[in-house]
Motif scaffolding. Structure first.
Motif, PDB file in Angstrom:
ATOM      1  N   LYS A   2      26.833 -35.166 -74.533  1.00  0.00           N
ATOM      2  CA  LYS A   2      25.383 -35.132 -74.550  1.00  0.00           C
ATOM      3  C   LYS A   2      24.917 -33.739 -74.974  1.00  0.00           C
ATOM      4  N   GLY A   3      23.998 -33.681 -75.897  1.00  0.00           N
ATOM      5  CA  GLY A   3      23.453 -32.414 -76.356  1.00  0.00           C
ATOM      6  C   GLY A   3      24.316 -31.724 -77.399  1.00  0.00           C
ATOM      7  N   TRP A   4      25.260 -32.424 -77.976  1.00  0.00           N
ATOM      8  CA  TRP A   4      26.170 -31.842 -78.960  1.00  0.00           C
ATOM      9  C   TRP A   4      25.419 -31.243 -80.142  1.00  0.00           C
ATOM     10  N   LYS A   5      24.385 -31.928 -80.605  1.00  0.00           N
ATOM     11  CA  LYS A   5      23.658 -31.459 -81.785  1.00  0.00           C
ATOM     12  C   LYS A   5      22.878 -30.174 -81.503  1.00  0.00           C
ATOM     13  N   ARG A   6      22.547 -29.943 -80.244  1.00  0.00           N
ATOM     14  CA  ARG A   6      21.782 -28.746 -79.906  1.00  0.00           C
ATOM     15  C   ARG A   6      22.658 -27.534 -79.646  1.00  0.00           C
ATOM     16  N   ASP A   9      26.962 -23.256 -83.301  1.00  0.00           N
ATOM     17  CA  ASP A   9      28.220 -23.434 -84.027  1.00  0.00           C
ATOM     18  C   ASP A   9      29.407 -22.858 -83.264  1.00  0.00           C
ATOM     19  N   LYS A  12      30.363 -25.244 -80.434  1.00  0.00           N
ATOM     20  CA  LYS A  12      31.035 -26.424 -80.983  1.00  0.00           C
ATOM     21  C   LYS A  12      32.468 -26.093 -81.392  1.00  0.00           C
ATOM     22  N   ASN A  16      35.851 -27.827 -79.902  1.00  0.00           N
ATOM     23  CA  ASN A  16      36.806 -28.464 -80.812  1.00  0.00           C
ATOM     24  C   ASN A  16      38.181 -27.819 -80.716  1.00  0.00           C
TER      25      ASN A  16
END
Length: 77
Positions: A2-6, A9, A12, A16
């Motif tokens: 949840k909230g990955w797009k916010r 970089d 993220k 990963n």
């Protein structure tokens, strides 16, 4: 997640990297203990039963078609 797009970089990339490290090490989630294996077996048995019933119907239909094809060959002689 949840909230990955916010996420930024850098965040993220860190997530990963952690996931990738686990995959490279061969870390896998253990199957749940208790009811899960029995439930899975029951589900598979149910699927097998349905497939066997369908197979029996198809075999019966094949037998009828083969019989009628045999009769038509004999009657055409």
């Amino acid at each position: 997640m949840k909230g990955w797009k916010r996420l930024g970089d850098a965040a993220k990339a860190a997530i990963n990297a952690r996931i990738g490290a686990g995959i490279r090490q061969g870390v896998q989630a253990a199957p749940a203990e208790g009811k899960a294996p029995r439930k899975r077996l029951r589900k598979l048995d149910k699927k097998i039963g349905k497939l066997e019933a369908k197979l029996a119907l198809l075999r019966a239909e094949r037998g009828r078609v083969a019989d009628s094809a045999g009769q038509t060959l004999e009657s055409s002689r």
